[in-house]
Design a protein around this motif. Structure first.
Motif, PDB file in Angstrom:
ATOM      1  N   ILE A  34       0.857  -1.194   0.000  1.00 63.32           N
ATOM      2  CA  ILE A  34       0.000   0.000   0.000  1.00 63.32           C
ATOM      3  C   ILE A  34       0.887   1.236   0.000  1.00 63.32           C
ATOM      4  O   ILE A  34       1.716   1.419   0.892  1.00 63.32           O
ATOM      5  N   ASN A  35       0.711   2.083  -1.013  1.00 67.87           N
ATOM      6  CA  ASN A  35       1.448   3.346  -1.111  1.00 67.87           C
ATOM      7  C   ASN A  35       0.524   4.465  -0.639  1.00 67.87           C
ATOM      8  O   ASN A  35      -0.374   4.885  -1.359  1.00 67.87           O
ATOM      9  N   LEU A  36       0.751   4.933   0.577  1.00 61.57           N
ATOM     10  CA  LEU A  36      -0.061   6.013   1.146  1.00 61.57           C
ATOM     11  C   LEU A  36       0.484   7.396   0.788  1.00 61.57           C
ATOM     12  O   LEU A  36      -0.087   8.406   1.180  1.00 61.57           O
ATOM     13  N   ALA A  75      -2.306   4.354  -3.865  1.00 62.89           N
ATOM     14  CA  ALA A  75      -2.718   3.145  -4.586  1.00 62.89           C
ATOM     15  C   ALA A  75      -2.112   1.915  -3.908  1.00 62.89           C
ATOM     16  O   ALA A  75      -1.282   2.037  -3.010  1.00 62.89           O
ATOM     17  N   PHE A  76      -2.534   0.752  -4.376  1.00 61.97           N
ATOM     18  CA  PHE A  76      -2.014  -0.492  -3.826  1.00 61.97           C
ATOM     19  C   PHE A  76      -1.835  -1.517  -4.931  1.00 61.97           C
ATOM     20  O   PHE A  76      -2.397  -1.374  -6.016  1.00 61.97           O
ATOM     21  N   PHE A 120      -7.140  -7.202  13.371  1.00 64.11           N
ATOM     22  CA  PHE A 120      -7.695  -6.688  12.124  1.00 64.11           C
ATOM     23  C   PHE A 120      -8.078  -5.218  12.242  1.00 64.11           C
ATOM     24  O   PHE A 120      -8.566  -4.766  13.273  1.00 64.11           O
ATOM     25  N   ILE A 121      -7.839  -4.513  11.152  1.00 66.08           N
ATOM     26  CA  ILE A 121      -8.323  -3.151  10.962  1.00 66.08           C
ATOM     27  C   ILE A 121      -8.937  -3.094   9.565  1.00 66.08           C
ATOM     28  O   ILE A 121      -8.794  -4.038   8.778  1.00 66.08           O
ATOM     29  N   LYS A 122      -9.609  -2.010   9.257  1.00 61.56           N
ATOM     30  CA  LYS A 122     -10.045  -1.790   7.877  1.00 61.56           C
ATOM     31  C   LYS A 122      -8.856  -1.177   7.155  1.00 61.56           C
ATOM     32  O   LYS A 122      -8.413  -0.070   7.494  1.00 61.56           O
ATOM     33  N   LEU A 123      -8.309  -1.896   6.199  1.00 65.04           N
ATOM     34  CA  LEU A 123      -7.089  -1.455   5.520  1.00 65.04           C
ATOM     35  C   LEU A 123      -7.360  -0.225   4.662  1.00 65.04           C
ATOM     36  O   LEU A 123      -8.324  -0.210   3.883  1.00 65.04           O
ATOM     37  N   PRO A 124      -6.518   0.823   4.803  1.00 64.27           N
ATOM     38  CA  PRO A 124      -6.707   2.013   3.974  1.00 64.27           C
ATOM     39  C   PRO A 124      -6.508   1.676   2.495  1.00 64.27           C
ATOM     40  O   PRO A 124      -5.680   0.834   2.157  1.00 64.27           O
ATOM     41  N   LEU A 125      -7.267   2.307   1.655  1.00 63.76           N
ATOM     42  CA  LEU A 125      -7.266   2.156   0.199  1.00 63.76           C
ATOM     43  C   LEU A 125      -7.802   0.803  -0.256  1.00 63.76           C
ATOM     44  O   LEU A 125      -8.552   0.722  -1.203  1.00 63.76           O
ATOM     45  N   VAL A 126      -7.415  -0.276   0.410  1.00 66.25           N
ATOM     46  CA  VAL A 126      -7.865  -1.620   0.032  1.00 66.25           C
ATOM     47  C   VAL A 126      -9.315  -1.844   0.474  1.00 66.25           C
ATOM     48  O   VAL A 126     -10.067  -2.554  -0.179  1.00 66.25           O
ATOM     49  N   ASN A 127      -9.690  -1.228   1.616  1.00 71.02           N
ATOM     50  CA  ASN A 127     -11.039  -1.313   2.174  1.00 71.02           C
ATOM     51  C   ASN A 127     -11.496  -2.746   2.439  1.00 71.02           C
ATOM     52  O   ASN A 127     -12.620  -3.126   2.117  1.00 71.02           O
ATOM     53  N   LYS A 128     -10.577  -3.528   3.018  1.00 70.51           N
ATOM     54  CA  LYS A 128     -10.876  -4.896   3.419  1.00 70.51           C
ATOM     55  C   LYS A 128     -10.327  -5.096   4.819  1.00 70.51           C
ATOM     56  O   LYS A 128      -9.441  -4.371   5.248  1.00 70.51           O
ATOM     57  N   PRO A 129     -10.841  -6.101   5.551  1.00 70.00           N
ATOM     58  CA  PRO A 129     -10.269  -6.370   6.863  1.00 70.00           C
ATOM     59  C   PRO A 129      -8.923  -7.060   6.729  1.00 70.00           C
ATOM     60  O   PRO A 129      -8.731  -7.895   5.850  1.00 70.00           O
ATOM     61  N   GLY A 130      -7.986  -6.685   7.612  1.00 69.39           N
ATOM     62  CA  GLY A 130      -6.670  -7.309   7.570  1.00 69.39           C
ATOM     63  C   GLY A 130      -5.730  -6.730   8.605  1.00 69.39           C
ATOM     64  O   GLY A 130      -6.112  -5.924   9.444  1.00 69.39           O
ATOM     65  N   VAL A 131      -4.486  -7.176   8.508  1.00 69.56           N
ATOM     66  CA  VAL A 131      -3.406  -6.739   9.402  1.00 69.56           C
ATOM     67  C   VAL A 131      -2.395  -5.963   8.573  1.00 69.56           C
ATOM     68  O   VAL A 131      -2.016  -6.399   7.483  1.00 69.56           O
TER      69      VAL A 131
END
Length: 134
Positions: A34-36, A75-76, A120-131
């Motif tokens: 993930i490129n923030l 983007a990711f 788990f968090i809501k991943l930025p840009l990806v908008n899915k649950p994950g670490v």
């Protein structure tokens, strides 16, 4: 000499493991870069490997290499699928990239049993649950 290299600190770059989907038989997981940053990163090289102890024996996975010419700002990219069986190992992702003529690199390591629902968090840009590791 290593002391002559610039100390380019990696900021606003993350590696994340996301739950893609679930069925009765299994869960599907993917690893993301993930490129923030607002700017693109170029010539992105990622090596991945797993290592550690399982059932009292030392285990190593194959080393995989991934290359992306450009990851746009905000983007990711999907790096690879990941098997739940490796969650008990150290899962290491070494990311190297350029911004202009400056090179940056950093190791991101998911420790054993760190990919669990409680992290788990809501991943930025990806908008899915994950670490995610930054």
């Amino acid at each position: 000499m290593i002391k002559d290299l610039p100390d380019n600190e990696v900021k606003d770059i993350a590696v994340a493991v996301a739950l893609e989907g679930e069925s009765i038989e299994a869960k599907t997981w993917y690893v993301y870069l993930i490129n923030l940053k607002k700017e693109p990163i170029e010539n992105v090289l990622i090596t991945s490997k797993g290592y550690g102890e399982k059932d009292g024996e030392q285990v190593k996975t194959s080393v995989l290499r991934h290359m992306f010419p450009v990851v746009e700002g905000s983007a990711f990219k999907v790096i690879e699928p990941i098997d739940e069986a490796t969650f008990g190992l150290n899962n290491e992702y070494w990311v190297s990239y350029y911004i202009g003529t400056q090179i940056f690199d950093k190791k991101f390591i998911f420790l054993p049993e760190s990919i669990v629902d409680s992290n788990f968090i809501k991943l930025p840009l990806v908008n899915k649950p994950g670490v995610m590791i930054m």
